[in-house]
Design a protein around this motif. Sequence first.
Motif, PDB file in Angstrom:
ATOM      1  N   ASP A 117      19.328  -0.378  20.732  1.00  0.00           N
ATOM      2  CA  ASP A 117      17.892  -0.068  20.658  1.00  0.00           C
ATOM      3  C   ASP A 117      17.458   0.298  19.243  1.00  0.00           C
ATOM      4  O   ASP A 117      16.262   0.206  18.914  1.00  0.00           O
ATOM      5  CB  ASP A 117      17.549   1.081  21.612  1.00  0.00           C
ATOM      6  N   ALA A 118      18.424   0.721  18.417  1.00  0.00           N
ATOM      7  CA  ALA A 118      18.087   1.074  17.034  1.00  0.00           C
ATOM      8  C   ALA A 118      17.574  -0.118  16.241  1.00  0.00           C
ATOM      9  O   ALA A 118      16.924   0.044  15.206  1.00  0.00           O
ATOM     10  CB  ALA A 118      19.310   1.668  16.329  1.00  0.00           C
ATOM     11  N   MET A 119      17.845  -1.345  16.727  1.00  0.00           N
ATOM     12  CA  MET A 119      17.329  -2.540  16.044  1.00  0.00           C
ATOM     13  C   MET A 119      15.808  -2.599  16.084  1.00  0.00           C
ATOM     14  O   MET A 119      15.191  -3.268  15.242  1.00  0.00           O
ATOM     15  CB  MET A 119      17.899  -3.802  16.688  1.00  0.00           C
ATOM     16  N   GLN A 120      15.205  -1.942  17.059  1.00  0.00           N
ATOM     17  CA  GLN A 120      13.757  -1.993  17.190  1.00  0.00           C
ATOM     18  C   GLN A 120      13.060  -1.444  15.956  1.00  0.00           C
ATOM     19  O   GLN A 120      11.993  -1.921  15.566  1.00  0.00           O
ATOM     20  CB  GLN A 120      13.317  -1.212  18.430  1.00  0.00           C
ATOM     21  N   THR A 121      13.647  -0.442  15.333  1.00  0.00           N
ATOM     22  CA  THR A 121      13.067   0.117  14.106  1.00  0.00           C
ATOM     23  C   THR A 121      13.760  -0.423  12.856  1.00  0.00           C
ATOM     24  O   THR A 121      13.105  -0.708  11.852  1.00  0.00           O
ATOM     25  CB  THR A 121      13.170   1.655  14.105  1.00  0.00           C
ATOM     26  N   ALA A 122      15.074  -0.598  12.925  1.00  0.00           N
ATOM     27  CA  ALA A 122      15.820  -1.049  11.740  1.00  0.00           C
ATOM     28  C   ALA A 122      15.450  -2.462  11.345  1.00  0.00           C
ATOM     29  O   ALA A 122      15.356  -2.786  10.154  1.00  0.00           O
ATOM     30  CB  ALA A 122      17.326  -0.956  12.005  1.00  0.00           C
ATOM     31  N   GLY A 123      15.233  -3.339  12.327  1.00  0.00           N
ATOM     32  CA  GLY A 123      14.928  -4.731  12.014  1.00  0.00           C
ATOM     33  C   GLY A 123      13.629  -4.904  11.244  1.00  0.00           C
ATOM     34  O   GLY A 123      13.490  -5.827  10.433  1.00  0.00           O
ATOM     35  N   GLN A 124      12.662  -4.013  11.491  1.00  0.00           N
ATOM     36  CA  GLN A 124      11.383  -4.114  10.796  1.00  0.00           C
ATOM     37  C   GLN A 124      11.434  -3.579   9.365  1.00  0.00           C
ATOM     38  O   GLN A 124      10.628  -3.969   8.524  1.00  0.00           O
ATOM     39  CB  GLN A 124      10.321  -3.322  11.550  1.00  0.00           C
TER      40      GLN A 124
END
Length: 451
Positions: A226-233
């Motif tokens: 779920d950390a990709m939701q913020t890290a990817g941006q």
Amino acid sequence: MFGLALRSLRHRAGGFLATFVSMVFGAAMVMAFASLLDTGMAAGVPAASRKSLVLMAVVVGGWGLIMVAFSVTSTLTLVVRQRASELALLKNVGATPMQIGRMIVGETSVVALVAGLVAIPPAALAGRGLLSLLTSTGRVADGVGYAFGSYALGIGLGVTFVAATAAAVITVRGSVRSRAAEAARSAASGGGRMSRKRAVAGVAFLLLGAGLAVTTATAMRGKGIDAMQTAGQTSIWTSIGFALLGPALVGRVTAAFARPLEKAGVPAYLTVNHVRHRSGQLASALMPVILFTGIATGTLYMQWIENAATTASGVVSTADQKTTETLNFTVIGMLVVFSAIMLINTLVAAMTYRRGEFARQRLVGLTPPQVLKAVAVEGVILTVLGVASGTVAGLFTIVPYSIARTGRALPDVGAGSYLGVVVIAAVLTLGTGLTAARRAIRTPAVEAVTR
């Protein structure tokens, strides 16, 4: 003014070629991913397959929209700057800023409409290829039929037209507001000064990226994928911030290395002077290098960190994790192709416009090899600055995501992927610039000056 816009397009079709190519590819990309919505919303599609199709269409297509807007703005800004003398002349003969703005927006709207129509066939083929990719990787069930309908056409044509028109409005605002004398001086100097609004926007995107980085490293720690939701941006917004601050970055770096470069010979001396006076134009070429390096590095290493964390935990990858992996690699592939086209378009347009400049240099004594050396030095500056800025932007994703998933600031992942990104960025920048410059100096100097 619309009639004038049509006549202007007819006589300067080559000047809008780079913008047209960007619009065609951007429209095709948006339509291709939007067609996954047509496919997923069809009757009889399994729920899991529909979820994968919608996710791919919304996430990748959404970021694709941002890339399209930046690409069109980049090439269109270059076109308008190359017409600075023409716009100044129009003001001198009585044209109002509103009339000039309507002319340029009208030109862009026509180009966007034609580009959108031309993009339909390749978009349908690309969308079918995306479905085949998702089916072959098990993300979509076999037997799901491809559909290219209202979502693809409506979103693709609408987004292309709106993004192009908005980019035209943003681009011409600064160009048409200045007085005639100021516009003439700006045309002569290259218009390298960065506007306050652009600087504020660049800082705002950097602060947004920094905020998401802190959120990833703190609030998303221990939340798994779920950390990709913020890290990817994060790397995306940070790359956009650095890209917007391009004129200032070019100016600062050139000032720092001006003295040693000026002592390195005539080509380097010419490059320093050109970069000083044309930082705004060079920033257009710098933008795709930063976006490519930052987003590719951040997304690629984020996925490698996730793969390593999943393997270390001994947990078997779920369907959602595999879908996310496919999505990330699709983003990278799309980014490589789109950034390459964006960079090639921008550099070719810039070098073609500089044909007269190269001719004047040759008439005062420079040899063709010296002109090419000057272009090579300029390309090195853009490559180093673009890769350095993109690397910093990528770290805004890599470091927080590594902390969130592994507890370490630096991931235990090799540098091979990063070196690959750097090599591609360097080859695209240097190769395209030198090839375009070599073609530009083929024209006899006297003939090029009189055109």
